[in-house]
Design a protein around this motif. Structure first.
Motif, short mmCIF file in Angstrom:
data_model
loop_
_atom_site.label_atom_id
_atom_site.label_comp_id
_atom_site.label_asym_id
_atom_site.label_seq_id
_atom_site.Cartn_x
_atom_site.Cartn_y
_atom_site.Cartn_z
N HIS A 104 -5.20 -0.64 -3.77
CA HIS A 104 -5.59 -0.71 -2.35
C HIS A 104 -4.37 -0.88 -1.45
O HIS A 104 -4.43 -0.57 -0.27
N SER A 105 -3.27 -1.38 -1.99
CA SER A 105 -2.07 -1.59 -1.19
C SER A 105 -1.08 -0.44 -1.32
O SER A 105 0.00 -0.50 -0.78
N GLY A 106 -1.44 0.62 -2.06
CA GLY A 106 -0.52 1.72 -2.31
C GLY A 106 -0.24 1.83 -3.80
O GLY A 106 -0.63 0.97 -4.59
N LEU A 111 -3.71 -6.48 4.19
CA LEU A 111 -4.70 -5.79 3.36
C LEU A 111 -6.11 -6.17 3.79
O LEU A 111 -7.02 -5.33 3.77
N GLN A 112 -6.33 -7.42 4.18
CA GLN A 112 -7.65 -7.83 4.65
C GLN A 112 -8.01 -7.09 5.93
O GLN A 112 -9.15 -6.65 6.10
N LEU A 113 -7.06 -6.96 6.84
CA LEU A 113 -7.32 -6.23 8.08
C LEU A 113 -7.57 -4.75 7.81
O LEU A 113 -8.38 -4.12 8.48
N ALA A 169 -0.43 11.52 7.03
CA ALA A 169 0.52 11.00 6.04
C ALA A 169 0.06 9.68 5.45
O ALA A 169 0.47 9.30 4.35
N HIS A 170 -0.79 8.95 6.19
CA HIS A 170 -1.24 7.63 5.74
C HIS A 170 -2.61 7.69 5.06
O HIS A 170 -3.12 6.67 4.62
N LEU A 208 -13.34 4.12 1.06
CA LEU A 208 -12.46 3.61 2.12
C LEU A 208 -11.77 4.77 2.83
O LEU A 208 -10.57 4.73 3.12
N GLU A 209 -12.52 5.81 3.08
CA GLU A 209 -11.96 6.99 3.74
C GLU A 209 -11.51 6.64 5.16
O GLU A 209 -12.25 6.03 5.93
N GLY A 210 -10.31 7.06 5.49
CA GLY A 210 -9.77 6.80 6.81
C GLY A 210 -9.09 5.46 6.97
O GLY A 210 -8.55 5.17 8.03
N HIS A 211 -9.10 4.62 5.91
CA HIS A 211 -8.47 3.31 5.98
C HIS A 211 -6.97 3.40 5.73
O HIS A 211 -6.49 4.29 5.02
N PHE A 212 -6.24 2.47 6.32
CA PHE A 212 -4.85 2.26 5.95
C PHE A 212 -4.81 1.58 4.58
O PHE A 212 -5.73 0.83 4.21
N SER A 213 -3.76 1.82 3.83
CA SER A 213 -3.49 0.97 2.67
C SER A 213 -2.90 -0.34 3.19
O SER A 213 -2.42 -0.41 4.34
#
Length: 481
Positions: free
Chosen positions: A40-42, A214-216, A298-299, A309-314
């Motif tokens: 989830h963090s990359g 990561l929580q945000l 790119a993100h 989690l489509e569209g979420h940032f890692s």
């Protein structure tokens, strides 16, 4: 779950050549000697070719151990483990008995501990923890005597929280002046258009909730709710996912509801509407839209999309974004005369310190900051000058009567028959106007002089009223003339 010493995990080794699944639900091929494991963090990198000094058999054992860990614990812990093994094996191969390491013994571990200085001895404890993880997988590489002695190996703990304890001006909690300056700069940036709605909301939540990046990043629009009280006012609740580090609990499994202030709630509500509109344009269910969408291609992560989690940032990308936003603040520190060094961890340290200053207990702070252990929050409630001042104020009202009792000067206004001050209101009645805490003959003209004395304790409103009325009547002729 972390295995107990001697307990083995029921997992598939890497040598089986199968596609394995991490505890977070991601899959990876365990066949090659380099893994890029999605998290989830990359991506988490595992390079088994740069274990310099390890034999091929030991390298295979480490590979099997890491594969087992990834199926049972958080990938971040497995990354820390292989880093510790890499450093330790390099030490063994370059030491006076430098050799190709085929198996690790208890003597190797003790020799490593002997080379550490007093301030570095905590590293032996960390190595012990990582070796216990290895032992729990049952993978090759540790001798039987090492597996038996590891739980009994004496180590020293590492001093944590030095930045908080010393109020480090570069990495410690912000002072009240610095905190207010940061808040003002943040509001000014939003008012002038330097920050968008999403950026400003991200900064506000990072500062007021002390949530990890990561929580945000994991928050969805459906995690926000607004309800009405009977008086018509709103209650804003945001469900924040819990990240029990080292426990293997996946994100968006456990949540903690956080009530937001009215201003913050309205801000988050506006951001939710903006995110839902963006999601609709991207073909994403508005209720599944991230609160902070990753609008740049790119993100965007395919692995996150597969997990819903489509569209979420890692977590890593959102942490970098938050750091970039904080770097835009041109706020000078009164302590250093330089621009304040701001980063996400420093905001969490500031939150914990301010919470302790408000009198919250360590357990409550641990819950608010999502700490796995209460010990992590104890550093925030250690005694400081401002804490001592708060303690003095809180205890003064409780201790002062006891101190007066031991000193013999305690006065009880209602039922004490000693030290009473009497006003002769009329010839027929006597009115008590208060008590004297000095218990000595002062020689002053009671009861009028008592009203300017610090030992006087007025107790009768009626008596004082009669006294003031009689004084006014007696003075009235001279005033009138």
């Amino acid at each position: 779950m972390t295995p107990e010493p001697g307990q083995q995990l029921a997992v598939t080794p890497a040598s089986s050549g199968r596609t394995l699944r991490t505890i977070d639900g991601h899959t990876f091929d365990s066949t090659p000697d380099f893994w890029a494991v999605p998290t989830h963090s990359g991506p988490a990198s595992f390079n088994f070719t740069n274990l310099h000094g390890a034999s091929a058999k030991l390298r295979g054992g480490i590979k099997d151990a890491c594969a087992a860990m990834l199926q049972a614990i958080a990938p971040e812990r497995a990354m820390k483990a292989i880093s510790a093994y890499r450093v330790f094996i390099r030490f063994l191969s370059r030491g006076p008995e430098g050799r190709e390491v085929d198996e690790i013994t208890i003597r190797d571990v003790l020799r490593f501990g002997e080379t550490l200085s007093k301030r570095q001895r905590y590293q032996l404890r960390r190595l012990k923890e990582q070796l216990i993880l290895w032992s729990g997988t049952g993978a090759y590489g540790l001798t039987s005597d090492l597996r038996k002695m590891l739980p009994k190996l004496a180590t020293e703990t590492h001093e944590i929280g030095a930045a908080v304890r010393t109020m480090d001006p570069d990495s410690g909690p912000l002072t009240d002046l610095e905190y207010e300056a940061v808040i003002s700069a943040m509001r000014k940036g939003f008012a002038t258009g330097a920050f968008s709605l999403a950026e400003y909301t991200l900064l506000v939540l990072a500062l007021t909730l002390a949530a990890r990046p990561l929580q945000l990043a994991m928050i969805k629009t459906k995690d926000f709710s607004e309800t009405k009280r009977q008086d018509g006012s709103s209650i804003f609740i945001l469900q924040v996912t819990r990240l029990k580090q080292g426990k293997g609990i996946r994100p968006r499994t456990l949540f903690r509801p956080r009530e937001l202030a009215a201003g913050v709630g309205e801000l988050v509500c506006a951001q939710c509407e903006s995110s839902k509109a963006w999601a609709t344009g991207q073909g994403i269910d508005p209720e599944e839209a991230p609160l902070f969408p990753s609008t740049g291609a790119a993100h965007r992560s395919v692995e996150l999309a597969d997990l819903g989690l489509e569209g979420h940032f890692s977590g890593k990308n959102l942490s970098e974004k938050l750091t970039r936003l904080l770097s835009k603040f041109d706020v000078q520190s009164p302590r250093t005369g330089r621009a304040i060094n701001l980063f996400p961890t420093r905001l969490r340290r500031t939150f914990g310190t301010r919470a302790a200053a408000e009198g919250l207990s360590a357990s409550i702070i641990a819950d608010l900051m999502d700490h796995s252990w209460v010990d992590s929050s104890l550093i925030y409630i250690e005694t400081r000058p401002e804490m001592m001042e708060r303690i003095d104020k809180a205890l003064a009202l409780k201790i002062a009567p006891l101190a007066q009792a031991f000193a013999g000067t305690l006065v009880r206004r209602e039922d004490s028959s000693t030290g009473r001050i009497i006003h002769f209101a009329t010839e027929e009645s006597l009115e008590r106007v208060g008590g004297c805490g000095k218990f000595s003959f002062c020689g002053l003209a009671a009861p009028l002089a008592c009203y300017t004395c610090s030992y006087f304790h007025p107790s009768s409103i009626h008596g004082s009223t009669l006294l003031m009325r009689s004084c006014w009547i007696s003075c009235w002729p001279s005033v009138r003339n």
